[in-house]
Design a protein around this motif. Structure first.
Motif, PDB file in Angstrom:
ATOM      1  N   LYS A  71     -47.116 -15.231   6.507  1.00 43.32           N
ATOM      2  CA  LYS A  71     -46.250 -15.033   5.216  1.00 43.32           C
ATOM      3  C   LYS A  71     -47.024 -14.672   4.109  1.00 43.32           C
ATOM      4  CE  LYS A  71     -43.237 -17.441   1.794  1.00 43.32           C
ATOM      5  NZ  LYS A  71     -42.308 -16.382   1.707  1.00 43.32           N
ATOM      6  N   LEU A  72     -48.113 -15.073   3.979  1.00 47.88           N
ATOM      7  CA  LEU A  72     -48.759 -14.588   2.769  1.00 47.88           C
ATOM      8  C   LEU A  72     -49.326 -13.146   2.750  1.00 47.88           C
ATOM      9  CD1 LEU A  72     -51.386 -17.382   2.238  1.00 47.88           C
ATOM     10  CD2 LEU A  72     -49.896 -16.349   0.512  1.00 47.88           C
ATOM     11  N   ARG A  73     -49.646 -12.757   4.186  1.00 48.97           N
ATOM     12  CA  ARG A  73     -50.021 -11.152   4.638  1.00 48.97           C
ATOM     13  C   ARG A  73     -48.599 -10.342   4.317  1.00 48.97           C
ATOM     14  NH1 ARG A  73     -54.328 -11.058   9.406  1.00 48.97           N
ATOM     15  NH2 ARG A  73     -54.257  -8.941   8.576  1.00 48.97           N
ATOM     16  N   HIS A  74     -47.486 -11.236   4.825  1.00 50.71           N
ATOM     17  CA  HIS A  74     -46.308 -10.151   4.856  1.00 50.71           C
ATOM     18  C   HIS A  74     -45.869 -10.134   3.212  1.00 50.71           C
ATOM     19  CE1 HIS A  74     -41.861  -9.072   5.014  1.00 50.71           C
ATOM     20  NE2 HIS A  74     -41.613 -10.040   4.221  1.00 50.71           N
ATOM     21  N   GLU A  75     -46.105 -10.914   2.458  1.00 47.04           N
ATOM     22  CA  GLU A  75     -45.898 -10.868   1.078  1.00 47.04           C
ATOM     23  C   GLU A  75     -46.660 -10.054   0.351  1.00 47.04           C
ATOM     24  OE1 GLU A  75     -43.138 -11.842  -0.394  1.00 47.04           O
ATOM     25  OE2 GLU A  75     -42.246 -13.333   0.790  1.00 47.04           O
ATOM     26  N   PHE A  76     -47.833  -9.881   0.792  1.00 44.00           N
ATOM     27  CA  PHE A  76     -48.858  -8.858   0.059  1.00 44.00           C
ATOM     28  C   PHE A  76     -48.481  -7.726   0.609  1.00 44.00           C
ATOM     29  CE2 PHE A  76     -52.460 -12.723   0.009  1.00 44.00           C
ATOM     30  CZ  PHE A  76     -52.223 -12.598  -1.375  1.00 44.00           C
ATOM     31  N   ARG A  77     -48.097  -7.112   1.700  1.00 42.20           N
ATOM     32  CA  ARG A  77     -47.599  -5.886   2.064  1.00 42.20           C
ATOM     33  C   ARG A  77     -46.427  -5.619   1.445  1.00 42.20           C
ATOM     34  NH1 ARG A  77     -49.859  -7.912   7.352  1.00 42.20           N
ATOM     35  NH2 ARG A  77     -47.539  -8.543   7.987  1.00 42.20           N
ATOM     36  N   ARG A  78     -45.256  -6.477   1.384  1.00 41.36           N
ATOM     37  CA  ARG A  78     -44.347  -6.310   0.758  1.00 41.36           C
ATOM     38  C   ARG A  78     -44.296  -5.900  -0.767  1.00 41.36           C
ATOM     39  NH1 ARG A  78     -41.277  -9.012  -3.139  1.00 41.36           N
ATOM     40  NH2 ARG A  78     -39.035  -8.572  -3.361  1.00 41.36           N
ATOM     41  N   ALA A  79     -45.467  -6.682  -1.414  1.00 44.08           N
ATOM     42  CA  ALA A  79     -45.730  -6.536  -2.977  1.00 44.08           C
ATOM     43  C   ALA A  79     -46.468  -5.089  -3.095  1.00 44.08           C
ATOM     44  CB  ALA A  79     -46.687  -7.689  -3.467  1.00 44.08           C
ATOM     45  N   TRP A  80     -47.375  -4.620  -2.268  1.00 43.45           N
ATOM     46  CA  TRP A  80     -47.818  -3.257  -2.187  1.00 43.45           C
ATOM     47  C   TRP A  80     -47.128  -2.265  -2.153  1.00 43.45           C
ATOM     48  CZ3 TRP A  80     -50.857   0.410  -3.805  1.00 43.45           C
ATOM     49  CH2 TRP A  80     -50.812   1.523  -2.898  1.00 43.45           C
ATOM     50  N   ASP A  81     -46.026  -2.727  -1.151  1.00 45.09           N
ATOM     51  CA  ASP A  81     -44.985  -1.341  -0.841  1.00 45.09           C
ATOM     52  C   ASP A  81     -44.263  -1.192  -2.132  1.00 45.09           C
ATOM     53  OD1 ASP A  81     -43.460   0.245   1.160  1.00 45.09           O
ATOM     54  OD2 ASP A  81     -42.054  -0.976   0.645  1.00 45.09           O
ATOM     55  N   ILE A  82     -43.958  -2.219  -2.760  1.00 37.51           N
ATOM     56  CA  ILE A  82     -42.792  -2.047  -3.828  1.00 37.51           C
ATOM     57  C   ILE A  82     -43.521  -1.318  -4.896  1.00 37.51           C
ATOM     58  CG2 ILE A  82     -41.851  -3.247  -5.747  1.00 37.51           C
ATOM     59  CD1 ILE A  82     -41.037  -5.483  -3.583  1.00 37.51           C
TER      60      ILE A  82
END
Length: 283
Positions: free
Chosen positions: A208-219
């Motif tokens: 979940k953390l890795r997914h959220e970091f990737r989502r944040a960077w993409d945004i």
């Protein structure tokens, strides 16, 4: 106070509650002397460059909105996120923050138990250290998410704010799970060196953390306006679906032990808070 509960069997027994007027979540421990020194270290780092405090506030708000800020449910603690921010600012080129535990002379000298808590706390002498780095808080936040989304080596690396060299899990002996300490997301405590602040992050939590970091960077990468970035980045994550975890029957002796431990922690916390009510440093 509301939502008061104790975790008497935690590594450091703690009472948690929420301040009803502000919504702040508070942890109370007793005789946790290392936490006092840790707090001073964080305050000294924050005094060196205002961007640290601003970055921490943004990251912690993001973590709260995305529901990845509770260590006891397999994520990271607020303290862990502060260390991630410090380490990030130490690693920028040029650095925003120094590594205080490497700078001589050690103007703060203290030993707690077996742990050396020495570091350079001469903030006046270090004033302007990060002036050569002209990155804005927005740029630092974006680079923070990029690092955790695409650059960090989750299999081998350990985050440490006490030294500039790269630490590895092999160097720390954190390559295998021991009991409930999983060592999937490793963050070294700056003084209690055997303490991995990410030890409770389980496999699902790490994913979940890795997914959220990737989502944040993409945004951050694709947003075309500040309003779009703020709206999407801090969007409230949906609550996880409720599930029932089977609980084995507990013996009367174990229940009594928990009740006694909780009572001791609560009473001690109340006494300590009352004794320290007039201390100016609590403000």
């Amino acid at each position: 106070m509301k939502d008061v509960f104790a975790i008497p069997r935690a590594r450091m027994p703690v009472v948690k509650f929420e301040h009803p007027q502000t919504g702040f979540k508070v942890d109370v421990t007793v005789n946790n002397r290392l936490a006092v020194v840790n707090t001073k270290l964080l305050r000294d780092y924050a005094s060196l460059d205002p961007r640290l405090r601003q970055l921490v506030l943004l990251v912690k708000h993001w973590a709260k909105r995305r529901r990845c800020n509770e260590a006891y449910v397999g994520s990271l603690s607020s303290y862990a996120y502060v260390l991630l921010c410090i380490a990030h600012l130490q690693a920028r080129s040029p650095p925003v923050l120094p590594v205080l535990q490497e700078l001589q002379p050690f103007t703060h000298q203290r030993t707690i138990g077996t742990w050396c808590c020495d570091y350079n706390d001469d903030i006046e002498a270090l004033a302007g250290f990060g002036a050569a780095n002209t990155e804005s808080v927005a740029q630092l936040l974006t680079s923070f998410f990029y690092y955790w989304a695409h650059q960090h080596d989750y299999r081998r690396s350990v985050i440490s704010v006490r030294m500039s060299m790269q630490l590895t899990k092999a160097m720390k002996g954190w390559t295998t799970r021991v009991g409930m300490e999983r060592h999937l997301f490793c963050i070294e405590d700056p003084f209690e060196l055997s303490h991995d602040l990410g030890r409770t992050v389980h496999a699902d939590g790490c994913d979940k953390l890795r997914h959220e970091f990737r989502r944040a960077w993409d945004i951050c990468h694709r947003s075309t306006s500040p309003q779009q970035l703020i709206t999407e980045l801090f969007d409230q994550a949906p609550a996880p679906p409720p599930h029932v975890v089977p609980v084995a029957p507990r013996t009367a002796a174990a229940a009594a032990e928990d009740a006694t431990s909780m009572a001791i922690v609560v009473e001690a916390a109340a006494a300590e808070l009352a004794a320290a009510a007039d201390d100016s440093w609590l403000a």
